[in-house]
Scaffold this motif. Structure first.
Motif, PDB file in Angstrom:
ATOM      1  N   GLY A  41       0.785  -1.222   0.000  1.00  0.00           N
ATOM      2  CA  GLY A  41       0.000   0.000   0.000  1.00  0.00           C
ATOM      3  C   GLY A  41       0.821   1.278   0.000  1.00  0.00           C
ATOM      4  O   GLY A  41       0.258   2.373  -0.032  1.00  0.00           O
ATOM      5  N   LEU A  42       2.140   1.166   0.041  1.00  0.00           N
ATOM      6  CA  LEU A  42       2.989   2.355   0.101  1.00  0.00           C
ATOM      7  C   LEU A  42       2.890   3.171  -1.179  1.00  0.00           C
ATOM      8  O   LEU A  42       2.883   4.404  -1.130  1.00  0.00           O
ATOM      9  CB  LEU A  42       4.438   1.961   0.379  1.00  0.00           C
ATOM     10  CG  LEU A  42       5.424   3.093   0.649  1.00  0.00           C
ATOM     11  CD1 LEU A  42       4.987   3.896   1.865  1.00  0.00           C
ATOM     12  CD2 LEU A  42       6.813   2.540   0.871  1.00  0.00           C
ATOM     13  N   ASP A  43       2.787   2.510  -2.320  1.00  0.00           N
ATOM     14  CA  ASP A  43       2.688   3.239  -3.590  1.00  0.00           C
ATOM     15  C   ASP A  43       1.413   4.075  -3.648  1.00  0.00           C
ATOM     16  O   ASP A  43       1.428   5.214  -4.118  1.00  0.00           O
ATOM     17  CB  ASP A  43       2.775   2.277  -4.780  1.00  0.00           C
ATOM     18  CG  ASP A  43       1.784   1.138  -4.697  1.00  0.00           C
ATOM     19  OD1 ASP A  43       1.261   0.872  -3.589  1.00  0.00           O
ATOM     20  OD2 ASP A  43       1.539   0.500  -5.734  1.00  0.00           O
ATOM     21  N   LYS A  44       0.311   3.539  -3.155  1.00  0.00           N
ATOM     22  CA  LYS A  44      -0.941   4.307  -3.137  1.00  0.00           C
ATOM     23  C   LYS A  44      -0.859   5.455  -2.143  1.00  0.00           C
ATOM     24  O   LYS A  44      -1.352   6.548  -2.411  1.00  0.00           O
ATOM     25  CB  LYS A  44      -2.117   3.397  -2.801  1.00  0.00           C
ATOM     26  CG  LYS A  44      -2.473   2.458  -3.914  1.00  0.00           C
ATOM     27  CD  LYS A  44      -3.666   1.603  -3.561  1.00  0.00           C
ATOM     28  CE  LYS A  44      -3.926   0.620  -4.689  1.00  0.00           C
ATOM     29  NZ  LYS A  44      -5.033  -0.276  -4.377  1.00  0.00           N
ATOM     30  N   ALA A  45      -0.248   5.197  -0.987  1.00  0.00           N
ATOM     31  CA  ALA A  45      -0.113   6.250   0.022  1.00  0.00           C
ATOM     32  C   ALA A  45       0.759   7.392  -0.482  1.00  0.00           C
ATOM     33  O   ALA A  45       0.520   8.555  -0.156  1.00  0.00           O
ATOM     34  CB  ALA A  45       0.465   5.678   1.316  1.00  0.00           C
ATOM     35  N   MET A  46       1.774   7.060  -1.306  1.00  0.00           N
ATOM     36  CA  MET A  46       2.653   8.093  -1.859  1.00  0.00           C
ATOM     37  C   MET A  46       2.008   8.832  -3.022  1.00  0.00           C
ATOM     38  O   MET A  46       2.489   9.872  -3.453  1.00  0.00           O
ATOM     39  CB  MET A  46       3.970   7.471  -2.334  1.00  0.00           C
ATOM     40  CG  MET A  46       4.882   7.041  -1.233  1.00  0.00           C
ATOM     41  SD  MET A  46       6.389   6.290  -1.869  1.00  0.00           S
ATOM     42  CE  MET A  46       7.134   7.648  -2.743  1.00  0.00           C
ATOM     43  N   GLY A  47       0.925   8.271  -3.566  1.00  0.00           N
ATOM     44  CA  GLY A  47       0.255   8.905  -4.700  1.00  0.00           C
ATOM     45  C   GLY A  47       0.934   8.608  -6.032  1.00  0.00           C
ATOM     46  O   GLY A  47       0.823   9.393  -6.972  1.00  0.00           O
ATOM     47  N   LEU A  48       1.638   7.483  -6.105  1.00  0.00           N
ATOM     48  CA  LEU A  48       2.310   7.119  -7.350  1.00  0.00           C
ATOM     49  C   LEU A  48       1.281   6.639  -8.370  1.00  0.00           C
ATOM     50  O   LEU A  48       0.312   5.969  -8.013  1.00  0.00           O
ATOM     51  CB  LEU A  48       3.340   6.018  -7.101  1.00  0.00           C
ATOM     52  CG  LEU A  48       4.495   6.373  -6.173  1.00  0.00           C
ATOM     53  CD1 LEU A  48       5.389   5.158  -5.939  1.00  0.00           C
ATOM     54  CD2 LEU A  48       5.305   7.515  -6.743  1.00  0.00           C
ATOM     55  N   PRO A  49       1.480   6.943  -9.648  1.00  0.00           N
ATOM     56  CA  PRO A  49       0.536   6.470 -10.671  1.00  0.00           C
ATOM     57  C   PRO A  49       0.665   4.960 -10.877  1.00  0.00           C
ATOM     58  O   PRO A  49       1.686   4.364 -10.545  1.00  0.00           O
ATOM     59  CB  PRO A  49       0.956   7.233 -11.927  1.00  0.00           C
ATOM     60  CG  PRO A  49       2.392   7.567 -11.712  1.00  0.00           C
ATOM     61  CD  PRO A  49       2.555   7.747 -10.230  1.00  0.00           C
ATOM     62  N   HIS A  50      -0.395   4.366 -11.427  1.00  0.00           N
ATOM     63  CA  HIS A  50      -0.365   2.928 -11.707  1.00  0.00           C
ATOM     64  C   HIS A  50       0.694   2.628 -12.753  1.00  0.00           C
ATOM     65  O   HIS A  50       0.946   3.416 -13.656  1.00  0.00           O
ATOM     66  CB  HIS A  50      -1.730   2.447 -12.199  1.00  0.00           C
ATOM     67  CG  HIS A  50      -2.771   2.439 -11.134  1.00  0.00           C
ATOM     68  ND1 HIS A  50      -2.787   1.512 -10.120  1.00  0.00           N
ATOM     69  CD2 HIS A  50      -3.834   3.245 -10.913  1.00  0.00           C
ATOM     70  CE1 HIS A  50      -3.799   1.748  -9.322  1.00  0.00           C
ATOM     71  NE2 HIS A  50      -4.457   2.795  -9.789  1.00  0.00           N
ATOM     72  N   THR A  51       1.283   1.469 -12.650  1.00  0.00           N
ATOM     73  CA  THR A  51       2.330   1.061 -13.573  1.00  0.00           C
ATOM     74  C   THR A  51       1.724   0.508 -14.864  1.00  0.00           C
ATOM     75  O   THR A  51       0.625  -0.038 -14.844  1.00  0.00           O
ATOM     76  CB  THR A  51       3.255   0.009 -12.927  1.00  0.00           C
ATOM     77  OG1 THR A  51       4.247  -0.362 -13.857  1.00  0.00           O
ATOM     78  CG2 THR A  51       2.492  -1.212 -12.490  1.00  0.00           C
ATOM     79  N   ARG A  52       2.449   0.670 -15.946  1.00  0.00           N
ATOM     80  CA  ARG A  52       2.015   0.135 -17.233  1.00  0.00           C
ATOM     81  C   ARG A  52       2.768  -1.145 -17.576  1.00  0.00           C
ATOM     82  O   ARG A  52       2.790  -1.573 -18.715  1.00  0.00           O
ATOM     83  CB  ARG A  52       2.235   1.189 -18.318  1.00  0.00           C
ATOM     84  CG  ARG A  52       1.399   2.429 -18.117  1.00  0.00           C
ATOM     85  CD  ARG A  52       1.598   3.412 -19.240  1.00  0.00           C
ATOM     86  NE  ARG A  52       2.978   3.771 -19.451  1.00  0.00           N
ATOM     87  CZ  ARG A  52       3.561   4.866 -18.992  1.00  0.00           C
ATOM     88  NH1 ARG A  52       2.878   5.712 -18.278  1.00  0.00           N
ATOM     89  NH2 ARG A  52       4.824   5.116 -19.249  1.00  0.00           N
ATOM     90  N   ILE A  53       3.358  -1.765 -16.578  1.00  0.00           N
ATOM     91  CA  ILE A  53       4.175  -2.943 -16.842  1.00  0.00           C
ATOM     92  C   ILE A  53       3.334  -4.131 -17.299  1.00  0.00           C
ATOM     93  O   ILE A  53       3.801  -4.971 -18.052  1.00  0.00           O
ATOM     94  CB  ILE A  53       5.044  -3.291 -15.617  1.00  0.00           C
ATOM     95  CG1 ILE A  53       6.218  -4.150 -16.017  1.00  0.00           C
ATOM     96  CG2 ILE A  53       4.260  -3.946 -14.538  1.00  0.00           C
ATOM     97  CD1 ILE A  53       7.526  -3.605 -15.596  1.00  0.00           C
ATOM     98  N   ALA A  54       2.070  -4.209 -16.881  1.00  0.00           N
ATOM     99  CA  ALA A  54       1.207  -5.308 -17.326  1.00  0.00           C
ATOM    100  C   ALA A  54       0.936  -5.200 -18.825  1.00  0.00           C
ATOM    101  O   ALA A  54       0.836  -6.225 -19.517  1.00  0.00           O
ATOM    102  CB  ALA A  54      -0.098  -5.298 -16.544  1.00  0.00           C
ATOM    103  N   ILE A  55       0.831  -3.985 -19.321  1.00  0.00           N
ATOM    104  CA  ILE A  55       0.608  -3.795 -20.758  1.00  0.00           C
ATOM    105  C   ILE A  55       1.832  -4.272 -21.532  1.00  0.00           C
ATOM    106  O   ILE A  55       1.705  -4.952 -22.557  1.00  0.00           O
ATOM    107  CB  ILE A  55       0.308  -2.314 -21.061  1.00  0.00           C
ATOM    108  CG1 ILE A  55      -0.993  -1.906 -20.378  1.00  0.00           C
ATOM    109  CG2 ILE A  55       0.237  -2.062 -22.560  1.00  0.00           C
ATOM    110  CD1 ILE A  55      -1.247  -0.422 -20.374  1.00  0.00           C
ATOM    111  N   THR A  56       3.011  -3.937 -21.045  1.00  0.00           N
ATOM    112  CA  THR A  56       4.219  -4.395 -21.733  1.00  0.00           C
ATOM    113  C   THR A  56       4.355  -5.916 -21.646  1.00  0.00           C
ATOM    114  O   THR A  56       4.801  -6.542 -22.601  1.00  0.00           O
ATOM    115  CB  THR A  56       5.488  -3.719 -21.164  1.00  0.00           C
ATOM    116  OG1 THR A  56       5.605  -4.024 -19.777  1.00  0.00           O
ATOM    117  CG2 THR A  56       5.447  -2.226 -21.354  1.00  0.00           C
TER     118      THR A  56
END
Length: 174
Positions: A41-56
């Motif tokens: 949950g740290l990425d959400k708490a920091m406000g980081l955008p979702h990763t596009r790694i699943a698309i790649t």
């Protein structure tokens, strides 16, 4: 150009998580957080955008699937057809059930290997790269939050101490 940053060190991941929420609520920018293990949950708490790694990963899988289909069609149908177990050697479609495991494995192979390469390139990691960790204790048991100094240093230090930081250092970021 160098600028000052505050390194707030925490000794518990739950304290760090609540501190991140408090710092974000106070409209301060968190430059980076160094942890000894992934904190859920740290990425959400920091406000980081979702990763596009699943698309790649999906695109790499498609490249692997297409490569497998082309390779099997070229080798088994066009270049060197063989009668293996009575299967017809003149059509890719008729041999498709026998080719499914190979297509699956090539899809996974391409996706996995190209994802690792993408991760290393995106993270700017390569063999023999020197670590950029500001405090070696973050690989053992400490959590470090790096915040750029934009206003009063003493006020920011007091604020971070109130969030549960056990140690605060002000350093130059290079």
């Amino acid at each position: 150009m160098s600028s000052k940053v505050i390194h707030a060190i925490y000794n518990d991941d739950d304290v760090l998580m609540s501190a991140v929420k408090e710092v974000r609520a106070a409209n301060h920018h968190i430059e980076e957080i160094y942890t000894p293990f992934p904190v859920h949950g740290l990425d959400k708490a920091m406000g980081l955008p979702h990763t596009r790694i699943a698309i790649t990963a999906f695109m790499y899988g498609l490249v692997g699937l297409c490569t497998a289909m082309w390779m099997m069609n070229y080798i088994m149908i066009e270049n060197w057809p063989q009668n293996i177990g009575g299967k017809p050697s003149f059509s890719f479609f008729y041999n498709l059930p026998a080719f499914v495991p190979i297509m699956f494995e090539m899809t996974v192979f391409f996706a996995a290997h190209l994802m690792v390469i993408t991760f290393y390139m995106r993270s700017k990691l390569w063999p023999f790269k020197e670590a950029e960790n500001p405090d070696p204790r973050t690989t053992d048991d400490m959590f470090l939050m790096e915040i750029p100094v934009t206003g009063d240093e003493k006020e920011m230090t007091a604020f971070l101490e109130s969030t549960g930081a056990v140690e605060i250092k002000i350093t130059e970021k290079h």
